[in-house]
Scaffold this motif. Sequence first.
Motif, PDB file in Angstrom:
ATOM      1  N   VAL A 252       0.836  -1.204   0.000  1.00 18.96           N
ATOM      2  CA  VAL A 252       0.000   0.000   0.000  1.00 18.96           C
ATOM      3  C   VAL A 252       0.869   1.251   0.000  1.00 18.96           C
ATOM      4  CG1 VAL A 252      -1.680   1.344   1.324  1.00 18.96           C
ATOM      5  CG2 VAL A 252      -1.974  -1.124   1.089  1.00 18.96           C
ATOM      6  N   GLN A 253       1.874   1.292   0.877  1.00 20.16           N
ATOM      7  CA  GLN A 253       2.739   2.466   0.937  1.00 20.16           C
ATOM      8  C   GLN A 253       3.567   2.600  -0.332  1.00 20.16           C
ATOM      9  OE1 GLN A 253       2.297   4.561   3.551  1.00 20.16           O
ATOM     10  NE2 GLN A 253       3.502   5.985   2.309  1.00 20.16           N
ATOM     11  N   HIS A 254       3.990   1.473  -0.923  1.00 19.55           N
ATOM     12  CA  HIS A 254       4.722   1.521  -2.195  1.00 19.55           C
ATOM     13  C   HIS A 254       3.856   2.133  -3.288  1.00 19.55           C
ATOM     14  CE1 HIS A 254       7.381   0.532  -5.430  1.00 19.55           C
ATOM     15  NE2 HIS A 254       6.618  -0.446  -5.918  1.00 19.55           N
ATOM     16  N   LEU A 269      -4.445  -3.915  -2.097  1.00 24.17           N
ATOM     17  CA  LEU A 269      -4.454  -4.933  -1.046  1.00 24.17           C
ATOM     18  C   LEU A 269      -5.780  -5.692  -1.039  1.00 24.17           C
ATOM     19  CD1 LEU A 269      -2.795  -6.117   1.256  1.00 24.17           C
ATOM     20  CD2 LEU A 269      -3.748  -4.379   2.771  1.00 24.17           C
ATOM     21  N   SER A 270      -6.863  -4.993  -1.276  1.00 22.29           N
ATOM     22  CA  SER A 270      -8.154  -5.658  -1.335  1.00 22.29           C
ATOM     23  C   SER A 270      -8.218  -6.642  -2.500  1.00 22.29           C
ATOM     24  CB  SER A 270      -9.282  -4.627  -1.479  1.00 22.29           C
ATOM     25  OG  SER A 270      -9.464  -3.917  -0.277  1.00 22.29           O
ATOM     26  N   THR A 271      -7.584  -6.294  -3.612  1.00 22.64           N
ATOM     27  CA  THR A 271      -7.558  -7.201  -4.764  1.00 22.64           C
ATOM     28  C   THR A 271      -6.795  -8.475  -4.430  1.00 22.64           C
ATOM     29  OG1 THR A 271      -7.687  -5.316  -6.278  1.00 22.64           O
ATOM     30  CG2 THR A 271      -6.919  -7.409  -7.192  1.00 22.64           C
ATOM     31  N   VAL A 272      -5.696  -8.332  -3.706  1.00 21.15           N
ATOM     32  CA  VAL A 272      -4.971  -9.524  -3.248  1.00 21.15           C
ATOM     33  C   VAL A 272      -5.909 -10.421  -2.456  1.00 21.15           C
ATOM     34  CG1 VAL A 272      -3.127 -10.370  -1.732  1.00 21.15           C
ATOM     35  CG2 VAL A 272      -2.706  -8.416  -3.232  1.00 21.15           C
ATOM     36  N   GLY A 273      -6.641  -9.826  -1.527  1.00 22.81           N
ATOM     37  CA  GLY A 273      -7.567 -10.606  -0.719  1.00 22.81           C
ATOM     38  C   GLY A 273      -8.670 -11.234  -1.542  1.00 22.81           C
ATOM     39  N   VAL A 313       6.527  -2.573 -12.052  1.00 28.45           N
ATOM     40  CA  VAL A 313       5.240  -1.911 -11.811  1.00 28.45           C
ATOM     41  C   VAL A 313       5.432  -0.420 -11.569  1.00 28.45           C
ATOM     42  CG1 VAL A 313       3.366  -1.724 -10.136  1.00 28.45           C
ATOM     43  CG2 VAL A 313       4.056  -3.975 -10.968  1.00 28.45           C
ATOM     44  N   ASN A 314       4.693   0.391 -12.324  1.00 30.39           N
ATOM     45  CA  ASN A 314       4.749   1.850 -12.121  1.00 30.39           C
ATOM     46  C   ASN A 314       3.436   2.541 -12.457  1.00 30.39           C
ATOM     47  OD1 ASN A 314       4.680   1.784 -14.907  1.00 30.39           O
ATOM     48  ND2 ASN A 314       6.816   2.442 -15.176  1.00 30.39           N
ATOM     49  N   ALA A 315       2.355   1.764 -12.605  1.00 29.58           N
ATOM     50  CA  ALA A 315       1.049   2.343 -12.930  1.00 29.58           C
ATOM     51  C   ALA A 315      -0.038   1.552 -12.221  1.00 29.58           C
ATOM     52  CB  ALA A 315       0.818   2.323 -14.448  1.00 29.58           C
ATOM     53  N   LEU A 316      -1.216   2.154 -12.126  1.00 31.22           N
ATOM     54  CA  LEU A 316      -2.317   1.538 -11.389  1.00 31.22           C
ATOM     55  C   LEU A 316      -2.673   0.160 -11.928  1.00 31.22           C
ATOM     56  CD1 LEU A 316      -4.553   1.707  -9.238  1.00 31.22           C
ATOM     57  CD2 LEU A 316      -5.978   2.903 -10.926  1.00 31.22           C
ATOM     58  N   TRP A 317      -2.831   0.031 -13.256  1.00 30.63           N
ATOM     59  CA  TRP A 317      -3.228  -1.260 -13.814  1.00 30.63           C
ATOM     60  C   TRP A 317      -2.170  -2.322 -13.555  1.00 30.63           C
ATOM     61  CZ3 TRP A 317      -0.562  -4.065 -17.461  1.00 30.63           C
ATOM     62  CH2 TRP A 317       0.444  -3.407 -18.186  1.00 30.63           C
ATOM     63  N   MET A 318      -0.898  -1.921 -13.520  1.00 33.55           N
ATOM     64  CA  MET A 318       0.183  -2.871 -13.272  1.00 33.55           C
ATOM     65  C   MET A 318       0.137  -3.374 -11.820  1.00 33.55           C
ATOM     66  SD  MET A 318       3.227  -0.919 -15.363  1.00 33.55           S
ATOM     67  CE  MET A 318       4.360  -2.312 -15.512  1.00 33.55           C
ATOM     68  N   PHE A 319      -0.204  -2.481 -10.885  1.00 37.55           N
ATOM     69  CA  PHE A 319      -0.372  -2.897  -9.494  1.00 37.55           C
ATOM     70  C   PHE A 319      -1.504  -3.906  -9.362  1.00 37.55           C
ATOM     71  CE2 PHE A 319       2.152   0.801  -8.096  1.00 37.55           C
ATOM     72  CZ  PHE A 319       2.855   0.228  -7.049  1.00 37.55           C
ATOM     73  N   LEU A 321      -2.709  -5.901 -11.709  1.00 41.08           N
ATOM     74  CA  LEU A 321      -2.332  -7.173 -12.319  1.00 41.08           C
ATOM     75  C   LEU A 321      -1.426  -7.962 -11.378  1.00 41.08           C
ATOM     76  CD1 LEU A 321      -2.357  -9.116 -14.684  1.00 41.08           C
ATOM     77  CD2 LEU A 321      -0.481  -7.800 -15.721  1.00 41.08           C
ATOM     78  N   PHE A 322      -0.467  -7.265 -10.757  1.00 41.78           N
ATOM     79  CA  PHE A 322       0.364  -7.930  -9.749  1.00 41.78           C
ATOM     80  C   PHE A 322      -0.492  -8.529  -8.645  1.00 41.78           C
ATOM     81  CE2 PHE A 322       1.920  -7.436  -5.397  1.00 41.78           C
ATOM     82  CZ  PHE A 322       2.937  -8.376  -5.397  1.00 41.78           C
ATOM     83  N   ALA A 323      -1.460  -7.756  -8.161  1.00 47.72           N
ATOM     84  CA  ALA A 323      -2.316  -8.213  -7.064  1.00 47.72           C
ATOM     85  C   ALA A 323      -3.096  -9.464  -7.451  1.00 47.72           C
ATOM     86  CB  ALA A 323      -3.274  -7.103  -6.642  1.00 47.72           C
ATOM     87  N   MET A 324      -3.521  -9.555  -8.709  1.00 48.29           N
ATOM     88  CA  MET A 324      -4.274 -10.726  -9.145  1.00 48.29           C
ATOM     89  C   MET A 324      -3.377 -11.963  -9.235  1.00 48.29           C
ATOM     90  SD  MET A 324      -7.062  -9.282 -11.909  1.00 48.29           S
ATOM     91  CE  MET A 324      -5.950  -8.219 -12.810  1.00 48.29           C
ATOM     92  N   ILE A 325      -2.171 -11.791  -9.758  1.00 42.83           N
ATOM     93  CA  ILE A 325      -1.242 -12.934  -9.857  1.00 42.83           C
ATOM     94  C   ILE A 325      -0.819 -13.384  -8.463  1.00 42.83           C
ATOM     95  CG2 ILE A 325       0.988 -13.726 -10.740  1.00 42.83           C
ATOM     96  CD1 ILE A 325       0.717 -11.584 -12.955  1.00 42.83           C
ATOM     97  N   TYR A 326      -0.356 -12.432  -7.673  1.00 41.80           N
ATOM     98  CA  TYR A 326       0.115 -12.773  -6.336  1.00 41.80           C
ATOM     99  C   TYR A 326      -1.013 -13.294  -5.451  1.00 41.80           C
ATOM    100  CZ  TYR A 326       1.387 -12.294  -1.504  1.00 41.80           C
ATOM    101  OH  TYR A 326       1.561 -12.553  -0.165  1.00 41.80           O
ATOM    102  N   GLY A 327      -2.200 -12.695  -5.571  1.00 42.44           N
ATOM    103  CA  GLY A 327      -3.314 -13.077  -4.713  1.00 42.44           C
ATOM    104  C   GLY A 327      -3.668 -14.545  -4.831  1.00 42.44           C
ATOM    105  N   PHE A 328      -3.592 -15.095  -6.049  1.00 43.02           N
ATOM    106  CA  PHE A 328      -3.884 -16.523  -6.232  1.00 43.02           C
ATOM    107  C   PHE A 328      -2.886 -17.374  -5.453  1.00 43.02           C
ATOM    108  CE2 PHE A 328      -3.567 -20.625  -8.255  1.00 43.02           C
ATOM    109  CZ  PHE A 328      -4.895 -20.976  -8.470  1.00 43.02           C
TER     110      PHE A 328
END
Length: 409
Positions: A252-254, A269-273, A313-319, A321-328
């Motif tokens: 979140v802070q990043h 963070l919510s997307t990860v969850g 990652v340097n843009a909202l959509w990239m964050f 996408l990361f959250a979706m991959i990592y969240g799984f």
Amino acid sequence: MVTQAGQATFFYGYIIIFAGFIIQAVAWGTGNSFGVFFDPLITEFGWSRAAISGALSMGFLVHGVSSMVLGNLNDRFGPRLIMSVCSLFIGTGFLLMTRIDSVWHLYLFYGLIVSIGLGGIDVIPLSTVSRWFYRQRGMMSGIVKVGTGLGMFVMPFFINWLLTGYGWRHSFLVLALINCAFVLFLAQFLVRDPVQKQQYADNDLTNAHDSHTGTEQGLAFKEAMRTRQLWIICMVYFIILFCAYTIIMHIVQHAIDIGLPSGAAAGVLSTVGGVSIFGRLVMGGAGDRIGEKTGLISCLLILLVALCWLQAVNALWMFYLFAMIYGFAHGGFFALVSPLIARFFGTRSHGLLFGIVIFCSTVGGAIGPLMAGYLFDVTNSYSWVFSILAGMCVLAVVLTAALKPIARQ
């Protein structure tokens, strides 16, 4: 009531699943969302990220020690009493957080008191599920852990709404009341094993012998402690929690540092969850079919992909996408651990062995966020942090591949 086929007309194991699900959603939804409080605490007190991360790191260590103790007490006294005590620690700790005005208060109230209570939130429900289910142990554990994913999806938005409208002190008060009320109430529905309800594991008569004799399959605690497999699992989950809690507490802070508004950053963070819900269900069920070891390797490889992507990652959509991959992958890790322990060592000392794995993992969870906070304060960047996480993930893949079944005499 029991039918002639030996099945209860209503299997109490499903009550265990429901209670565990809600307990996970409330307690871990709150605990895993603590990163949302970084910005208001830094703004009000001027504390460094390393100082706040240090309190979280202390909390992970306390959580780990508490898990071992509570896992042993759960094996001996059952989940109802022990979970009730946990709820009081969590509620009291968050209540005291409303009064903090010095950094040592954060270490005492969250790092010690709340974390003692959080030590039982995994080991108690999941050990109980492992005793109530055998053939679908992975799926049922995954369903319970979906509660964590749901909490991680809902709570960051809810906490951000509280922070915006009422400030951080009132937010902690609301969280104290919610955690204490829900966890304490649902603890009353937890029952250690089917024999206490005159039922059988899986509601299946073929498990009647173990239920009526009160015996459980698996290695004794001292036997399990002498196996290489236990310590490999401990090392792998040390690495997993090192990576997972560094991400959870700093993502979140990043995102805010990159330029995202706080609401959008909390949404990462919510997307990860949210995505972890899918990961918990899919990998929990997959563990029953392909084995927990194969499932764990799959999740680690997905984590590695996510960490490599995070470097760019340097843009909202990239964050997102990361959250979706990592969240799984995140969801899969926590759905697989309890069935993995039961697969290798049985349920005879499951609570205590699970507590030991949790303790080792929380050492990683303690070191990771602290390391990340320190490296950011020194370099003003998370680049080195993400590279270290990727390297450790590769090591975890190698260690998991080395896991072999325990030779039974």
